[in-house]
Write a protein that holds these residues in place. Structure first.
Motif, PDB file in Angstrom:
ATOM      1  N   GLU A 320      -7.355  11.755   9.867  1.00 24.30           N
ATOM      2  CA  GLU A 320      -5.988  11.352  10.184  1.00 24.30           C
ATOM      3  C   GLU A 320      -5.063  11.633   9.005  1.00 24.30           C
ATOM      4  N   PRO A 321      -3.820  12.041   9.259  1.00 22.74           N
ATOM      5  CA  PRO A 321      -2.890  12.285   8.153  1.00 22.74           C
ATOM      6  C   PRO A 321      -2.450  10.964   7.513  1.00 22.74           C
ATOM      7  N   ILE A 322      -2.436  10.930   6.196  1.00 21.42           N
ATOM      8  CA  ILE A 322      -2.016   9.735   5.459  1.00 21.42           C
ATOM      9  C   ILE A 322      -1.064  10.146   4.351  1.00 21.42           C
ATOM     10  N   ALA A 323      -0.321   9.157   3.852  1.00 24.15           N
ATOM     11  CA  ALA A 323       0.554   9.347   2.701  1.00 24.15           C
ATOM     12  C   ALA A 323       0.582   8.036   1.926  1.00 24.15           C
ATOM     13  N   TYR A 324       1.069   8.099   0.688  1.00 21.07           N
ATOM     14  CA  TYR A 324       1.151   6.913  -0.165  1.00 21.07           C
ATOM     15  C   TYR A 324       2.615   6.619  -0.478  1.00 21.07           C
ATOM     16  N   VAL A 325       2.963   5.324  -0.464  1.00 16.86           N
ATOM     17  CA  VAL A 325       4.299   4.890  -0.839  1.00 16.86           C
ATOM     18  C   VAL A 325       4.184   3.846  -1.940  1.00 16.86           C
ATOM     19  N   VAL A 326       5.279   3.688  -2.679  1.00 17.96           N
ATOM     20  CA  VAL A 326       5.334   2.678  -3.728  1.00 17.96           C
ATOM     21  C   VAL A 326       6.009   1.429  -3.174  1.00 17.96           C
ATOM     22  N   SER A 327       5.332   0.301  -3.231  1.00 20.15           N
ATOM     23  CA  SER A 327       5.885  -0.949  -2.709  1.00 20.15           C
ATOM     24  C   SER A 327       6.919  -1.517  -3.684  1.00 20.15           C
ATOM     25  N   ALA A 328       7.520  -2.652  -3.300  1.00 14.32           N
ATOM     26  CA  ALA A 328       8.546  -3.271  -4.138  1.00 14.32           C
ATOM     27  C   ALA A 328       7.994  -3.738  -5.477  1.00 14.32           C
ATOM     28  N   ASP A 329       6.699  -4.112  -5.529  1.00 15.56           N
ATOM     29  CA  ASP A 329       6.107  -4.565  -6.789  1.00 15.56           C
ATOM     30  C   ASP A 329       5.384  -3.437  -7.513  1.00 15.56           C
ATOM     31  N   ASN A 330       5.742  -2.200  -7.191  1.00 14.06           N
ATOM     32  CA  ASN A 330       5.208  -1.021  -7.864  1.00 14.06           C
ATOM     33  C   ASN A 330       3.691  -0.881  -7.718  1.00 14.06           C
ATOM     34  N   THR A 331       3.195  -1.171  -6.538  1.00 10.10           N
ATOM     35  CA  THR A 331       1.800  -0.894  -6.207  1.00 10.10           C
ATOM     36  C   THR A 331       1.764   0.132  -5.082  1.00 10.10           C
ATOM     37  N   VAL A 332       0.612   0.763  -4.971  1.00  4.56           N
ATOM     38  CA  VAL A 332       0.456   1.846  -4.004  1.00  4.56           C
ATOM     39  C   VAL A 332       0.032   1.287  -2.646  1.00  4.56           C
ATOM     40  N   GLU A 333       0.712   1.763  -1.588  1.00  2.56           N
ATOM     41  CA  GLU A 333       0.327   1.426  -0.227  1.00  2.56           C
ATOM     42  C   GLU A 333       0.018   2.705   0.529  1.00  2.56           C
ATOM     43  N   GLN A 334      -1.078   2.686   1.293  1.00  2.12           N
ATOM     44  CA  GLN A 334      -1.467   3.846   2.097  1.00  2.12           C
ATOM     45  C   GLN A 334      -0.927   3.684   3.510  1.00  2.12           C
ATOM     46  N   ARG A 335      -0.380   4.773   4.062  1.00  3.79           N
ATOM     47  CA  ARG A 335       0.161   4.746   5.416  1.00  3.79           C
ATOM     48  C   ARG A 335      -0.495   5.849   6.259  1.00  3.79           C
ATOM     49  N   THR A 336      -0.865   5.495   7.481  1.00  7.10           N
ATOM     50  CA  THR A 336      -1.353   6.481   8.449  1.00  7.10           C
ATOM     51  C   THR A 336      -0.170   7.009   9.246  1.00  7.10           C
ATOM     52  N   LEU A 337      -0.082   8.320   9.354  1.00  8.69           N
ATOM     53  CA  LEU A 337       1.108   8.953   9.916  1.00  8.69           C
ATOM     54  C   LEU A 337       0.853   9.505  11.322  1.00  8.69           C
ATOM     55  N   ALA A 338       1.939   9.616  12.066  1.00  9.07           N
ATOM     56  CA  ALA A 338       1.958  10.360  13.325  1.00  9.07           C
ATOM     57  C   ALA A 338       2.925  11.523  13.131  1.00  9.07           C
ATOM     58  N   THR A 339       2.434  12.723  13.284  1.00 11.65           N
ATOM     59  CA  THR A 339       3.249  13.900  13.019  1.00 11.65           C
ATOM     60  C   THR A 339       3.664  14.579  14.315  1.00 11.65           C
ATOM     61  N   GLY A 340       4.766  15.318  14.222  1.00  8.43           N
ATOM     62  CA  GLY A 340       5.286  16.038  15.385  1.00  8.43           C
ATOM     63  C   GLY A 340       5.485  17.500  15.087  1.00  8.43           C
ATOM     64  N   GLY A 341       4.571  18.082  14.319  1.00 11.31           N
ATOM     65  CA  GLY A 341       4.671  19.500  14.013  1.00 11.31           C
ATOM     66  C   GLY A 341       5.234  19.741  12.627  1.00 11.31           C
ATOM     67  N   MET A 342       5.595  20.998  12.367  1.00  6.68           N
ATOM     68  CA  MET A 342       6.086  21.421  11.062  1.00  6.68           C
ATOM     69  C   MET A 342       7.532  21.887  11.174  1.00  6.68           C
ATOM     70  N   SER A 343       8.248  21.739  10.071  1.00  7.35           N
ATOM     71  CA  SER A 343       9.581  22.287   9.929  1.00  7.35           C
ATOM     72  C   SER A 343       9.650  22.940   8.553  1.00  7.35           C
ATOM     73  N   GLY A 344       9.499  24.256   8.518  1.00 10.36           N
ATOM     74  CA  GLY A 344       9.432  24.942   7.232  1.00 10.36           C
ATOM     75  C   GLY A 344       8.189  24.528   6.474  1.00 10.36           C
ATOM     76  N   ASN A 345       8.384  23.981   5.259  1.00  6.49           N
ATOM     77  CA  ASN A 345       7.265  23.527   4.432  1.00  6.49           C
ATOM     78  C   ASN A 345       7.010  22.025   4.560  1.00  6.49           C
ATOM     79  N   ASP A 346       7.628  21.385   5.534  1.00  6.97           N
ATOM     80  CA  ASP A 346       7.524  19.934   5.671  1.00  6.97           C
ATOM     81  C   ASP A 346       6.837  19.558   6.975  1.00  6.97           C
ATOM     82  N   TRP A 347       6.143  18.413   6.917  1.00  7.31           N
ATOM     83  CA  TRP A 347       5.649  17.791   8.138  1.00  7.31           C
ATOM     84  C   TRP A 347       6.763  16.953   8.761  1.00  7.31           C
TER      85      TRP A 347
END
Length: 404
Positions: A320-347
């Motif tokens: 499954e596609p995942i990404a990481y974000v920085v929370s308000a307290d500067n810790t890492v959170e992992q997110r599972t993504l739902a994608t809808g294809g590509m646009s250039g070099n971006d998901w």
């Protein structure tokens, strides 16, 4: 006295050592800990993202006419230039017409004879009808005259049909273009014998302005697009057929956009695909039948989607596609993504992220979910290269980077 003095000096030295340790502990790194990893981030911004389907296809003529003779005969002349444009009604071939002219003349004579017989039968019937009213002839004589008249009229109609057949055959000695288009090479030469409805075409005319492109897509993609439309994740503004842009075999873009003109109503049982047909203007004859092209079909826009750089999207153990974000307290959170294809070099991400979140785009090789990090605002250029300043960590409140 000396022992007391030495003890006092030892306590003072120990105090300095403790103070030094206390100062080191106040620097942000716990005793025995490691410094927080610096990560580059961009701030996510939801936007309406156009979605395109990338399909392959081949160019086909808008209309094709294979020229075949409707009579048997000898080619007398070829009246077109190969590879040039012809107009419907232009003369292409002439077949020797001597026997067809003779057949027409014979059919015309037969019609004249039948018409003369009809006139005689009509006169006989009229005369017998008057005599029968005066009881000068029997009813049988009148009936026979009427039958002869009907037979004569039938003979006239038959002769007219024969004459029309002879006229059609004579007209078919001149073979004309049925449609406008570009004519190919002639498969015969002057003096060649041709036969009615022969297998090999004398020549082929193709209409290539406008021209069609047949595109192939899988049925699974069709179902996915339909689900996105029904769920409100994909929509088109206004009415009209979806537009299509082409990329040629040499990588060049075709200058003029086309539109979808037809979609098949069945799916191939052998390949699981269906066909879309697009129509394109082709004034300069760049698109030729049989040419391979790549097409980008405008499916509409996806509202409230995020463009996430490819480098920021990874795969978990389940794929499954995942990404990481920085929370308000500067810790890492992992997110599972739902994608809808590509646009250039971006998901194109439709689920799993929120407006204003700080997406980690650099440094995630050394982090994991729950780890403390030092976020540094970054930017990404058109080539996907991350640019950031590691000397001034960004705060959580004034980040302004935007995901491409």
């Amino acid at each position: 006295m000396m022992r007391a003095k030495i003890l006092w000096i030892g306590l003072v030295a120990a105090g300095f050592v403790l103070a030094a340790c206390s100062d080191q502990g106040n620097g942000g790194t716990p005793p025995g800990g490691t410094p927080a990893v610096e990560v580059g981030f961009v701030v996510l911004k939801a936007q309406s993202v156009p979605r395109y389907a990338q399909l392959s296809g081949r160019v086909v003529a808008h209309a094709t006419a294979e020229i075949r003779p409707q009579i048997d005969g000898i080619i007398e002349s070829i009246d077109f230039r190969e590879g040039r444009k012809v107009t419907a009604g232009d003369i292409l071939f002439k077949v020797r017409d001597a026997k067809f002219s003779a057949a027409y003349a014979a059919a015309a004579a037969s019609l004249s004879r039948a018409q003369a017989t009809e006139q005689s039968a009509q006169a006989t019937f009229d005369r017998n009808e008057r005599l029968q009213s005066q009881s000068a002839v029997s009813q049988q004589v009148l009936d026979e005259a009427k039958a002869a008249l009907l037979q004569a009229k039938a003979d006239v109609e038959s002769a007219k049909a024969s004459l029309e057949t002879a006229r059609i055959d004579l007209d078919n000695t001149t073979i004309k273009a049925p449609i406008d288009g570009i004519i190919g090479t002639a498969s015969v030469s002057v003096g060649s014998l041709v036969t009615q409805n022969q297998t090999d075409a004398l020549a082929t005319i193709r209409q290539i302005d406008p021209v069609n492109v047949d595109l192939v897509d899988t049925s699974s993609n069709l179902l996915r697009i339909r689900q996105d439309v029904e769920a409100g994740r994909l929509g088109r503004e206004g009415e009209g057929a979806p537009s299509v842009k082409l990329t040629l075999e040499n990588g060049a873009d075709y200058a003029t956009a086309g539109t979808i003109s037809l979609a098949t109503v069945n799916v191939s049982e052998s390949t699981g695909t269906f066909t879309l047909r697009a129509s394109f203007p082709n004034h300069e004859r760049i698109l030729l039948p049989g040419m391979f092209v790549r097409a980008s079909v405008d499916l509409g826009s996806m509202p409230n989607a995020f463009l996430v750089p490819q480098r920021a999207v990874q795969r978990d153990g389940a794929g499954e596609p995942i990404a990481y974000v920085v929370s308000a307290d500067n810790t890492v959170e992992q997110r599972t993504l739902a994608t809808g294809g590509m646009s250039g070099n971006d998901w194109i991400v439709t689920e799993g992220l929120k407006e204003g979140e700080r997406l980690i785009v650099d440094g995630f090789q050394k982090i994991s979910a729950g780890a403390g990090v030092t976020p540094v605002e970054a930017t990404i250029d058109a080539d996907g290269v991350v640019k950031q300043s590691l000397t001034s960590p960004a705060t959580t409140g004034d980040a302004s980077g935007v995901a491409k």
